[in-house]
Design an enzyme around this catalytic site. Structure first.
Site, PDB file in Angstrom:
ATOM      1  N   ASP A  25       1.025  -1.197   0.008  1.00 33.43           N
ATOM      2  CA  ASP A  25       0.005  -0.108   0.184  1.00 33.43           C
ATOM      3  C   ASP A  25       0.795   1.174   0.068  1.00 33.43           C
ATOM      4  O   ASP A  25       2.090   0.964   0.090  1.00 33.43           O
ATOM      5  CB  ASP A  25      -0.900  -0.009   1.221  1.00 33.43           C
ATOM      6  CG  ASP A  25      -1.931   1.232   1.064  1.00 33.43           C
ATOM      7  OD1 ASP A  25      -2.651   1.279   0.178  1.00 33.43           O
ATOM      8  OD2 ASP A  25      -1.826   2.006   2.004  1.00 33.43           O
ATOM      9  N   SER A  26       0.188   2.437  -0.321  1.00 33.96           N
ATOM     10  CA  SER A  26       1.092   3.653  -0.289  1.00 33.96           C
ATOM     11  C   SER A  26       1.365   4.017   1.118  1.00 33.96           C
ATOM     12  O   SER A  26       2.192   4.986   1.322  1.00 33.96           O
ATOM     13  CB  SER A  26       0.328   4.701  -0.839  1.00 33.96           C
ATOM     14  OG  SER A  26      -0.948   4.808  -0.172  1.00 33.96           O
ATOM     15  N   TYR A  57      -0.594   8.648  -2.447  1.00 35.46           N
ATOM     16  CA  TYR A  57      -0.622   8.299  -4.025  1.00 35.46           C
ATOM     17  C   TYR A  57      -1.676   8.896  -4.679  1.00 35.46           C
ATOM     18  O   TYR A  57      -1.739   9.254  -6.033  1.00 35.46           O
ATOM     19  CB  TYR A  57      -0.556   6.981  -4.179  1.00 35.46           C
ATOM     20  CG  TYR A  57       0.646   6.199  -3.995  1.00 35.46           C
ATOM     21  CD1 TYR A  57       1.881   6.625  -3.484  1.00 35.46           C
ATOM     22  CD2 TYR A  57       0.883   4.780  -4.685  1.00 35.46           C
ATOM     23  CE1 TYR A  57       3.004   5.863  -3.336  1.00 35.46           C
ATOM     24  CE2 TYR A  57       2.037   4.158  -4.518  1.00 35.46           C
ATOM     25  CZ  TYR A  57       3.215   4.529  -3.838  1.00 35.46           C
ATOM     26  OH  TYR A  57       4.085   3.985  -3.805  1.00 35.46           O
ATOM     27  N   GLY A  58      -2.974   9.155  -4.040  1.00 30.44           N
ATOM     28  CA  GLY A  58      -4.172   9.771  -4.777  1.00 30.44           C
ATOM     29  C   GLY A  58      -4.032  10.813  -5.368  1.00 30.44           C
ATOM     30  O   GLY A  58      -4.994  10.885  -6.381  1.00 30.44           O
ATOM     31  N   CYS A  88      -4.052  -1.473  -2.613  1.00 32.28           N
ATOM     32  CA  CYS A  88      -4.366   0.119  -2.546  1.00 32.28           C
ATOM     33  C   CYS A  88      -5.171   0.472  -3.969  1.00 32.28           C
ATOM     34  O   CYS A  88      -4.628  -0.072  -4.882  1.00 32.28           O
ATOM     35  CB  CYS A  88      -2.933   0.751  -2.700  1.00 32.28           C
ATOM     36  SG  CYS A  88      -2.827   2.696  -3.228  1.00 32.28           S
ATOM     37  N   ASN A  89      -6.303   1.086  -3.655  1.00 34.26           N
ATOM     38  CA  ASN A  89      -7.092   1.347  -4.584  1.00 34.26           C
ATOM     39  C   ASN A  89      -6.347   2.138  -6.054  1.00 34.26           C
ATOM     40  O   ASN A  89      -6.607   1.828  -7.206  1.00 34.26           O
ATOM     41  CB  ASN A  89      -8.424   1.913  -4.231  1.00 34.26           C
ATOM     42  CG  ASN A  89      -9.300   1.067  -3.500  1.00 34.26           C
ATOM     43  OD1 ASN A  89     -10.086   0.353  -4.343  1.00 34.26           O
ATOM     44  ND2 ASN A  89      -8.982   0.890  -2.189  1.00 34.26           N
ATOM     45  N   THR A  90      -5.660   3.133  -5.362  1.00 33.52           N
ATOM     46  CA  THR A  90      -4.993   4.075  -6.397  1.00 33.52           C
ATOM     47  C   THR A  90      -3.987   3.253  -7.081  1.00 33.52           C
ATOM     48  O   THR A  90      -3.890   3.370  -8.398  1.00 33.52           O
ATOM     49  CB  THR A  90      -4.330   5.179  -5.724  1.00 33.52           C
ATOM     50  OG1 THR A  90      -5.380   5.765  -4.728  1.00 33.52           O
ATOM     51  CG2 THR A  90      -3.939   6.370  -6.432  1.00 33.52           C
ATOM     52  N   GLU A 173      -4.212   9.372   7.893  1.00 38.29           N
ATOM     53  CA  GLU A 173      -2.591   9.246   8.218  1.00 38.29           C
ATOM     54  C   GLU A 173      -2.221  10.106   9.536  1.00 38.29           C
ATOM     55  O   GLU A 173      -1.282   9.766   9.859  1.00 38.29           O
ATOM     56  CB  GLU A 173      -1.705   9.729   6.953  1.00 38.29           C
ATOM     57  CG  GLU A 173      -1.964   8.875   5.723  1.00 38.29           C
ATOM     58  CD  GLU A 173      -1.112   7.796   5.607  1.00 38.29           C
ATOM     59  OE1 GLU A 173      -0.041   7.884   6.211  1.00 38.29           O
ATOM     60  OE2 GLU A 173      -1.394   6.592   5.240  1.00 38.29           O
ATOM     61  N   CYS A 207     -11.342   3.170  -1.045  1.00 39.21           N
ATOM     62  CA  CYS A 207      -9.512   3.359  -0.499  1.00 39.21           C
ATOM     63  C   CYS A 207      -9.491   2.562   0.660  1.00 39.21           C
ATOM     64  O   CYS A 207     -10.473   2.683   1.623  1.00 39.21           O
ATOM     65  CB  CYS A 207      -9.791   4.878  -0.385  1.00 39.21           C
ATOM     66  SG  CYS A 207      -8.213   5.397   0.443  1.00 39.21           S
ATOM     67  N   THR A 208      -8.142   2.028   0.874  1.00 35.70           N
ATOM     68  CA  THR A 208      -8.134   1.279   1.892  1.00 35.70           C
ATOM     69  C   THR A 208      -8.019   1.961   3.419  1.00 35.70           C
ATOM     70  O   THR A 208      -7.993   1.100   4.509  1.00 35.70           O
ATOM     71  CB  THR A 208      -7.026   0.396   1.814  1.00 35.70           C
ATOM     72  OG1 THR A 208      -5.763   1.615   1.553  1.00 35.70           O
ATOM     73  CG2 THR A 208      -6.860  -0.400   0.682  1.00 35.70           C
ATOM     74  N   HIS A 209      -7.885   3.459   3.136  1.00 33.26           N
ATOM     75  CA  HIS A 209      -7.842   4.153   4.466  1.00 33.26           C
ATOM     76  C   HIS A 209      -9.191   4.382   4.991  1.00 33.26           C
ATOM     77  O   HIS A 209      -9.346   4.532   6.386  1.00 33.26           O
ATOM     78  CB  HIS A 209      -7.180   5.536   4.251  1.00 33.26           C
ATOM     79  CG  HIS A 209      -5.769   5.724   4.163  1.00 33.26           C
ATOM     80  ND1 HIS A 209      -5.194   4.783   2.906  1.00 33.26           N
ATOM     81  CD2 HIS A 209      -4.818   6.075   4.844  1.00 33.26           C
ATOM     82  CE1 HIS A 209      -3.843   5.073   3.004  1.00 33.26           C
ATOM     83  NE2 HIS A 209      -3.488   5.869   4.311  1.00 33.26           N
TER      84      HIS A 209
HETATM   85  N1  DGL Z   1      -4.861   3.545   0.496  1.00 36.54           N
HETATM   86  C1  DGL Z   1      -4.893   4.145  -0.923  1.00 36.54           C
HETATM   87  C2  DGL Z   1      -6.026   3.707  -1.755  1.00 36.54           C
HETATM   88  O1  DGL Z   1      -6.643   2.603  -1.316  1.00 36.54           O
HETATM   89  C3  DGL Z   1      -4.925   5.702  -1.021  1.00 36.54           C
HETATM   90  C4  DGL Z   1      -4.004   6.312  -0.301  1.00 36.54           C
HETATM   91  C5  DGL Z   1      -3.068   7.249  -0.906  1.00 36.54           C
HETATM   92  O2  DGL Z   1      -3.633   8.238  -1.500  1.00 36.54           O
HETATM   93  O3  DGL Z   1      -1.971   7.100  -0.972  1.00 36.54           O
HETATM   94  O4  DGL Z   1      -6.382   4.173  -2.784  1.00 36.54           O
END
Ligand code: DGL
Length: 290
Positions: A25-26, A57-58, A88-90, A173, A207-209
């Site tokens: 993940d990011s 990463y988003g 990570c979805n992104t 975060e 998004c995993t967060h």
């Molecule tokens: N956890 C990332 C996701 O699932 C996004 C976090 C990021 O922007 O880095 O998309």
């Protein structure tokens, strides 16, 4: 498109013996996926890698997310992983396909990289009665239209409405999930999503967060709308995948152990990860952009 800027990458010698399953993940978000995977598949070994030094990463471009994700995958392969989950979805939206199509055949065609979007869509497509589904995600995920395209492939009758929530990842975060600021931004993006389509009956946390914001999300989501966190479905899909692919399963070691790596400070990761995992962990630093 392929990202071969240096010869070192092309001459990579990868360990051939079985190894852990890699989860990337990011930052911390993928820990929500890892927890669910370990509930369903506790017997395997795992390596978690968070690119905390370069998160988020988003908001980054396609090329950069692809470059960073490929570097992470390469490192996980070097650490012995034969199977890597982009939790990570992104990264799944912006890098997965290029890595599968362009890079794996050169790096090692026998290794596998899987994402989180398809398993989520497979599950959610069966839930909605109204066939109007909302997706909350990073700006990058929403802009990529990956969810829209995946739904179109699997469930063409579904209308997908995306809403970017750029403040949600920083809230998580920076451990501000329970603050008044979180209330403001959670309400704001939910309203922005629902104002686009009154018939939405299912909302994907893409998004995993976002599962870390669940208490607030539930507070502002109208009753009757189903909220879907993807971890459980990614985990079940992985279980099914390993059943269908015994040749990959045989290359995943079983010791029920997880090693954590971060590109940032080990102490900082260990402290924040305890919020996600409700336990203390040992973390190692890893540079992935060398
Ligand atoms: N956890 C990332 C996701 O699932 C996004 C976090 C990021 O922007 O880095 O998309």
């Amino acid at each position: 498109m392929s990202f071969y800027k240096n010869l070192k990458f092309m001459s990579l010698i990868l360990p051939t013996q079985p190894g852990p399953i890699g989860v990337f993940d990011s930052g911390y978000g993928g820990l929500t996926i890892l927890s669910e995977i370990r509930k369903v598949l506790p017997m395997y070994d795992y390596i978690y890698l968070g690119d905390n030094a370069r998160t988020p990463y988003g908001t980054r471009s396609f090329d950069i997310v692809y470059e960073f994700t490929l570097q992470a995958v390469q490192r996980l392969f070097e650490k012995g992983c034969h199977l890597v989950i982009l939790a990570c979805n992104t990264a799944s939206a912006k890098a997965l396909r290029s890595i599968q199509v362009c890079d794996l055949p050169i790096l090692d065609p026998s290794r596998r990289v899987l994402g989180v979007i398809r398993p989520t869509v497979e599950h959610v497509g069966q839930l909605s009665r109204s066939r109007h589904i909302g997706v909350l995600g990073t700006a990058g995920t929403i802009k990529s239209e990956s969810y829209v395209l995946e739904f179109r492939k699997l469930f063409p009758d579904i209308r997908v409405i995306g809403q970017a929530c750029p403040m949600w990842v920083p809230l998580v975060e920076y451990n501000e999930m329970y603050s008044d600021g979180a209330d403001y931004f959670v309400k704001k993006y939910i309203q922005a999503l629902l104002s686009q389509d009154e018939q939405i009956d299912t909302v994907v946390l893409g998004c995993t967060h976002y599962p870390l914001l669940l208490p607030k999300i539930k507070k502002y989501m109208p009753a009757g709308i189903t909220i879907v966190s993807q971890g459980e479905w990614v985990a079940k899909s992985l279980q099914y995948y390993l059943q269908r692919h015994p040749e990959i399963d045989a290359r995943c070691t079983r010791g029920a152990h997880c090693t954590y790596y971060t590109t940032e400070s080990e102490e900082k990761f260990a402290e924040s990860a305890s919020t996600f995992l409700q336990k203390n962990i040992e973390v190692h630093h890893l540079d992935i952009n060398e």
